[in-house]
Design an enzyme around this catalytic site. Structure first.
Site, PDB file in Angstrom:
ATOM      1  N   CYS A 163      51.753 -83.029  53.295  1.00  0.00           N
ATOM      2  CA  CYS A 163      52.335 -81.682  53.301  1.00  0.00           C
ATOM      3  C   CYS A 163      53.321 -81.292  54.363  1.00  0.00           C
ATOM      4  O   CYS A 163      54.370 -81.033  54.415  1.00  0.00           O
ATOM      5  CB  CYS A 163      51.669 -80.602  52.710  1.00  0.00           C
ATOM      6  SG  CYS A 163      49.925 -80.695  53.880  1.00  0.00           S
TER       7      CYS A 163
HETATM    8  N1  LIG Z   1      45.310 -80.129  49.573  1.00  0.00           N
HETATM    9  C1  LIG Z   1      46.755 -80.605  50.076  1.00  0.00           C
HETATM   10  O1  LIG Z   1      47.620 -79.548  50.382  1.00  0.00           O
HETATM   11  C2  LIG Z   1      47.364 -81.824  50.163  1.00  0.00           C
HETATM   12  C3  LIG Z   1      48.529 -81.959  50.177  1.00  0.00           C
HETATM   13  C4  LIG Z   1      49.166 -83.224  50.375  1.00  0.00           C
HETATM   14  C5  LIG Z   1      48.264 -84.207  50.334  1.00  0.00           C
HETATM   15  N2  LIG Z   1      46.876 -84.178  50.010  1.00  0.00           N
HETATM   16  C6  LIG Z   1      45.898 -85.434  50.038  1.00  0.00           C
HETATM   17  O2  LIG Z   1      45.534 -85.383  48.789  1.00  0.00           O
HETATM   18  C7  LIG Z   1      44.226 -85.847  48.514  1.00  0.00           C
HETATM   19  C8  LIG Z   1      43.325 -84.834  47.834  1.00  0.00           C
HETATM   20  O3  LIG Z   1      43.352 -83.607  48.498  1.00  0.00           O
HETATM   21  P1  LIG Z   1      42.652 -82.347  48.140  1.00  0.00           P
HETATM   22  O4  LIG Z   1      43.207 -81.376  49.086  1.00  0.00           O
HETATM   23  O5  LIG Z   1      43.115 -82.051  46.651  1.00  0.00           O
HETATM   24  O6  LIG Z   1      41.200 -82.786  48.050  1.00  0.00           O
HETATM   25  P2  LIG Z   1      39.772 -81.900  47.429  1.00  0.00           P
HETATM   26  O7  LIG Z   1      40.195 -80.447  46.892  1.00  0.00           O
HETATM   27  O8  LIG Z   1      39.022 -82.069  48.471  1.00  0.00           O
HETATM   28  O9  LIG Z   1      39.607 -82.649  46.173  1.00  0.00           O
HETATM   29  C9  LIG Z   1      39.208 -84.119  46.400  1.00  0.00           C
HETATM   30  C10 LIG Z   1      38.612 -84.701  45.030  1.00  0.00           C
HETATM   31  O10 LIG Z   1      38.401 -86.205  45.159  1.00  0.00           O
HETATM   32  C11 LIG Z   1      37.155 -86.410  44.348  1.00  0.00           C
HETATM   33  N3  LIG Z   1      36.435 -87.423  44.808  1.00  0.00           N
HETATM   34  C12 LIG Z   1      36.008 -87.601  46.029  1.00  0.00           C
HETATM   35  N4  LIG Z   1      35.501 -88.950  46.622  1.00  0.00           N
HETATM   36  C13 LIG Z   1      35.907 -89.539  45.384  1.00  0.00           C
HETATM   37  C14 LIG Z   1      35.293 -90.866  44.989  1.00  0.00           C
HETATM   38  N5  LIG Z   1      34.678 -91.740  45.815  1.00  0.00           N
HETATM   39  N6  LIG Z   1      35.630 -91.140  43.543  1.00  0.00           N
HETATM   40  C15 LIG Z   1      36.206 -90.318  42.774  1.00  0.00           C
HETATM   41  N7  LIG Z   1      36.525 -89.075  43.058  1.00  0.00           N
HETATM   42  C16 LIG Z   1      36.477 -88.658  44.347  1.00  0.00           C
HETATM   43  C17 LIG Z   1      36.489 -85.027  44.430  1.00  0.00           C
HETATM   44  O11 LIG Z   1      35.506 -85.036  43.369  1.00  0.00           O
HETATM   45  P3  LIG Z   1      34.105 -83.885  43.493  1.00  0.00           P
HETATM   46  O12 LIG Z   1      34.796 -82.729  43.507  1.00  0.00           O
HETATM   47  O13 LIG Z   1      33.368 -84.287  42.302  1.00  0.00           O
HETATM   48  O14 LIG Z   1      33.788 -84.429  44.820  1.00  0.00           O
HETATM   49  C18 LIG Z   1      37.759 -83.921  44.313  1.00  0.00           C
HETATM   50  O15 LIG Z   1      37.974 -83.900  42.835  1.00  0.00           O
HETATM   51  C19 LIG Z   1      43.761 -85.978  50.025  1.00  0.00           C
HETATM   52  O16 LIG Z   1      43.895 -87.321  50.480  1.00  0.00           O
HETATM   53  C20 LIG Z   1      44.580 -85.066  50.794  1.00  0.00           C
HETATM   54  O17 LIG Z   1      44.674 -85.361  52.230  1.00  0.00           O
HETATM   55  C21 LIG Z   1      46.338 -82.619  50.066  1.00  0.00           C
END
Ligand SMILES: NC(=O)c1ccc[n+]([C@@H]2O[C@H](COP(=O)([O-])OP(=O)(O)OC[C@H]3O[C@@H](n4cnc5c(N)ncnc54)[C@H](OP(=O)(O)O)[C@@H]3O)[C@@H](O)[C@H]2O)c1
Length: 341
Positions: free
Chosen positions: A151
């Site tokens: 982001c």
């Molecule tokens: N948040 C942002 O603004 C943003 C922006 C750009 C990029 N990103 C990237 O996008 C990705 C997701 O970010 P997020 O902020 O959405 O994360 P998040 O809210 O922490 O969600 C992570 C998700 O991954 C699932 N998960 C974790 N380990 C897993 C596994 N081994 N197998 C299957 N599912 C698994 C979790 O499931 P459970 O809930 O069941 O644990 C949850 O659904 C990250 O790599 C982050 O760096 C995020």
């Protein structure tokens, strides 16, 4: 209809993908998965905001299910998970859009340095295209694996690219000061992100050490034809969503503000999601919240030797799920704005 899977559907980016993809005219969400479940659970029972709209179960993630139920798979997972799954998806002929940092850097050694671990699929790095849509549209059209940018990186690269492309930025002349809302850190519990720790607080973290720096360097090097040493200080602010990046570029010659403005307007002509604001307007995070838009404003300072470029995006929109859907649209030959208006 193209069948869509979202792995990590319970996370912030996964939820945002559901929001965009539900209103997409050419796709159907056919698979939702996360890690926490032992058995399938109604998605709208877990998230009542989707009741009446999503009739699917969220399943414990199994790679064979994802391959069976999907044509396009969005991986909204923490770093280091996608790289262990993507080779199997590629072998099965699926389209993959990874929101994590696993495929953003072209070199395995660069990845090891930035993420403090070995890459599990170093050969796959060559096939993945960095998904900053406005800059790499033609490559995205031809690939099956997109590495969706970070982001901070999205806002910073969009802000810097038009001047970097003109090769008038001094080699050590790039400084990024950026602020993010707290959803940028994901949904998992962290003490420093508790309401009581964040409320009424503005804090810097990882000065010049953030994992997005190498991808910013990489993209601007490709775009400007040479290395630019960048300094970057990210901050967390007590709001839910939004990135505000202020990018300072020291120039090798004087450029007046009207000229800069014209260059930015030309560069983003035809890019429906990037708005170059006319002076005296300035970007606001609130105006881009829940959208895939980016607002940019350009100012000249110090007699035209310094450009100050401000950019805002929604970290979950253009910074994650919105841009991921935009990339899917390009990969699948859909209208680039489908599902995103
Ligand atoms: N948040 C942002 O603004 C943003 C922006 C750009 C990029 N990103 C990237 O996008 C990705 C997701 O970010 P997020 O902020 O959405 O994360 P998040 O809210 O922490 O969600 C992570 C998700 O991954 C699932 N998960 C974790 N380990 C897993 C596994 N081994 N197998 C299957 N599912 C698994 C979790 O499931 P459970 O809930 O069941 O644990 C949850 O659904 C990250 O790599 C982050 O760096 C995020």
């Amino acid at each position: 209809m193209v069948r869509i899977g979202i792995v990590g559907a319970t996370g912030y980016s996964g939820q945002e993908l559901v929001r965009y993809l539900l209103r997409h005219p050419h796709v159907q969400i056919s698979y939702l998965a996360s890690r926490r479940l032992e058995k399938p659970v109604s998605f709208s029972k877990m998230f009542p905001e989707w009741s009446g709209k999503v009739h699917l179960q969220c399943r414990p993630f199994k790679i064979q299910d994802a391959i069976r139920y999907c044509d396009v798979i969005f991986l909204a997972l923490p770093h280091a998970v996608a790289m262990s799954l993507t080779p199997a998806f590629v072998k099965a002929g699926k389209y993959v859009i990874d929101l994590s940092g696993d495929y953003r850097l072209k070199s395995a050694s660069g990845f090891a340095k930035a993420y403090q671990m070995r890459h599990a699929d170093p050969k796959g790095l060559a096939n993945a295209v960095y998904g900053l849509t406005e800059l790499y549209r033609e490559q995205i059209r031809k690939t099956k694996v997109v590495a969706n940018p970070g982001c901070y990186s999205t806002a910073s690269i969009l802000a810097a690219a038009p001047l970097v492309k003109r090769r008038i930025v001094e080699p050590a002349g790039l400084i990024i000061d950026a602020k993010s809302g707290v959803t940028g850190a994901g949904k998992s519990l962290k003490e420093e992100l508790l309401f009581t720790e964040m409320n009424e607080e503005l804090r810097a973290y990882k000065p010049n050490d953030h994992q997005h720096m190498p991808e910013i360097d990489q993209a601007l090097r490709q775009w400007g034809g040479r290395s630019l040493r960048c300094a970057f200080v990210p901050h967390l602010v007590p709001m839910n969503r939004g990135i505000f990046a202020t990018v300072y570029l020291r120039l090798t010659r004087r450029v007046n503000e009207k000229q800069m403005q014209r260059w930015y307007e030309e560069f983003y002509k035809g890019s429906g999601f990037v708005r170059v604001l006319p002076a005296p307007s300035l970007p606001k995070t609130g105006r881009v919240a829940y959208t895939n838009d980016c607002e940019i404003a350009v100012r000249a300072a110090q007699g035209g030797r310094l450009a100050i470029v401000m950019a805002t995006i929604d970290n979950l929109g253009k910074g994650a799920a919105g841009q991921a859907v935009q990339n899917m649209n390009v990969m699948m030959g859909f209208d680039e704005e489908a599902g995103l208006q």
